[in-house]
Design an enzyme around this catalytic site. Structure first.
Site, PDB file in Angstrom:
ATOM      1  N   LYS A 202       0.867  -1.179   0.000  1.00  0.00           N
ATOM      2  CA  LYS A 202       0.000   0.000   0.000  1.00  0.00           C
ATOM      3  C   LYS A 202       0.903   1.227   0.000  1.00  0.00           C
ATOM      4  O   LYS A 202       1.635   1.477   0.959  1.00  0.00           O
ATOM      5  CB  LYS A 202      -0.918   0.000   1.216  1.00  0.00           C
ATOM      6  CG  LYS A 202      -1.874   1.193   1.246  1.00  0.00           C
ATOM      7  CD  LYS A 202      -2.820   1.104   2.439  1.00  0.00           C
ATOM      8  CE  LYS A 202      -3.767   2.290   2.477  1.00  0.00           C
ATOM      9  NZ  LYS A 202      -4.697   2.224   3.630  1.00  0.00           N
ATOM     10  N   LYS A 254      -2.230  -1.452  -3.698  1.00  0.00           N
ATOM     11  CA  LYS A 254      -3.056  -0.241  -3.646  1.00  0.00           C
ATOM     12  C   LYS A 254      -2.163   0.992  -3.697  1.00  0.00           C
ATOM     13  O   LYS A 254      -1.211   1.064  -2.924  1.00  0.00           O
ATOM     14  CB  LYS A 254      -3.885  -0.261  -2.356  1.00  0.00           C
ATOM     15  CG  LYS A 254      -4.844   0.909  -2.187  1.00  0.00           C
ATOM     16  CD  LYS A 254      -5.643   0.761  -0.890  1.00  0.00           C
ATOM     17  CE  LYS A 254      -6.640   1.911  -0.736  1.00  0.00           C
ATOM     18  NZ  LYS A 254      -7.410   1.810   0.521  1.00  0.00           N
TER      19      LYS A 254
END
Length: 329
Positions: A202, A254
Site C-alpha cells: 500500500k 493499492k
C-alpha cells in the site's frame, strides 16, 4: 495493394469481428472478479453524497442493506465495508471500531443476516476511520504511530469483525507483523476460517484524497512512516513476501493503475490470489473527465479495469463494481 507473399503475418485477422475478438481475448472482466467498497455512517437518517466521488455515498444502515442486496443480485463478487462513526465517538485508540455496537460491526451483522453465503463480506481492519487524530494506528507519547500497540489493536478489531460476520478481514495500515498477529489472534478466538486480505503493498499516494472525505477522516500530517514510498518496487516485493510468510490468504496492491508493474510482479510470485484497489482518486479522475465530455465514462472504466486484470489482478476493488456488473449483464 500488397506485394505477393507480404505480409505473411497478419495479426488483424484475429481482430476482424466482435465474435473473433471475444474468442481470442486474453483477459476477461466479469462481475465475480469485482469487490464493491461501501461506506456506512452512524448518526445519519438519509444518504450523504460524497462530493469528491460523484455517485458514491455514505449509507445509512437501511440504505446499505438495500444497496448491498442489489449489488450481490447483479453478480458482484464481494463487498468491502468501511464504518464512519460520529465525531463524538472517535478517540485516540479507535474504540468505536472494537465496540460490538459500533457502526461497522452492526452493519456487518446486518449484511451477514441478509446475504449469508451469497457474497464474500469483507471489513476494513484499520483505525483511521475511528481515531480522533486520523492515523491508522495508536500513537505514542511523541505522536508517532506505535507499531506493536497498533498491531495489538488490529487483532481486537479483526476478532470483533469476525464475530460480526466478516468472511475476510483487511488490515490496511501497513504495520510490521500485522498479518501473523491477526492470524494468531483469529485462530485463538475460534475464527480459523476467517481469511486475511493483506494490504501487502500500500503506497503513500496522492490518489487517496477523496477517500478522506468518504470516511470523514481528520488526519493531520501524512502516513509516510508506514505506507510505502511510490518509487520502491523492490520494497513492495519484500512486503509481499513477508505477508505471504505470515499467512496472508489474499494480497492487495493499492493503488492499482499507477502500480500495474507491482501488480504484475505480485502475480508472478504469489501462490494466493492478488487483489488491486482502484482507489478514490482514480475514480474521481475518470468521473471528472467524463463530466466534461472529454472521455466516454463507460469505455474508460472498462478499459481501466481490464488493464488491472491484464496486469495480473485476480480481484479488483472498484467503486464501479455494481455499475459494471449491470453493464456486462
Amino acid at each position: 495493394m500488397s506485394v505477393s507473399g507480404y505480409p505473411r503475418h497478419r495479426p488483424r485477422r484475429l481482430r476482424s469481428t466482435p465474435a473473433m475478438r471475444r474468442l481470442v481475448a486474453q483477459t476477461s472482466l466479469e462481475p465475480r472478479n469485482l469487490v464493491l467498497p461501501m461506506f456506512v455512517a452512524d448518526g445519519i437518517d438519509e444518504l450523504r453524497p460524497i462530493a469528491s466521488m460523484p455517485g458514491v455515498v455514505q449509507h445509512t444502515r437501511d440504505s446499505l442493506r438495500r444497496a448491498a442486496v442489489a449489488a450481490v443480485d447483479a453478480g458482484v463478487g464481494g463487498l468491502n465495508l468501511f464504518g464512519v462513526p460520529r465525531d463524538q465517538d472517535k478517540d485516540a485508540t479507535g474504540s468505536a471500531g472494537v465496540d460490538p455496537d459500533g457502526i461497522l460491526n452492526v452493519a456487518l451483522r446486518d449484511l451477514a443476516e441478509d446475504l449469508g453465503d451469497a457474497t464474500v463480506l469483507m471489513a476494513d481492519t484499520c483505525l483511521d476511520e475511528f481515531t480522533d487524530h486520523g492515523h491508522c494506528g495508536v500513537l505514542d507519547g511523541q505522536g508517532r504511530v506505535d507499531n506493536d500497540a497498533t498491531v495489538a489493536r488490529y487483532v481486537e478489531l479483526a476478532v470483533a469483525q469476525a464475530e460480526s460476520g466478516a468472511n475476510v478481514v483487511g488490515p490496511s495500515g501497513m504495520m510490521d507483523g500485522q498479518i501473523g498477529a491477526l492470524r494468531d489472534g483469529l485462530d485463538s478466538a475460534g475464527y480459523a476460517d476467517v481469511a486475511i486480505l493483506a494490504y501487502a503493498a500500500k503506497f503513500s499516494s496522492a490518489f487517496y484524497g477523496p477517500f478522506r472525505e468518504a470516511v470523514s477522516c481528520s488526519l493531520s500530517g501524512d502516513r509516510r512512516t508506514y505506507q510505502q514510498e511510490p518509487g520502491n518496487a523492490r520494497e513492495a516485493l519484500r512486503e509481499i513476501k513477508l505477508d505471504l510468510d505470515e499467512g496472508a490468504d489474499i494480497i492487495m496492491i493499492k493503488p492499482a493503475s499507477g502500480y500495474l508493474d507491482v501488480v504484475a510482479t505480485a502475480a508472478g510470485v504469489s501462490p494466493v490470489p492478488v487483489a488491486a484497489y482502484q482507489v478514490s482518486g482514480e475514480y474521481a479522475m475518470i468521473c471528472a473527465a467524463a463530466a466534461n465530455n472529454w472521455i466516454d465514462e463507460r469505455a474508460a472504466v472498462l478499459e481501466s479495469l481490464t488493464s488491472i486484470r491484464r496486469a495480473g489482478a485476480d480481484i479488483v476493488f472498484t467503486y464501479w463494481a455494481a455499475d459494471v456488473a449491470c453493464w456486462l449483464s
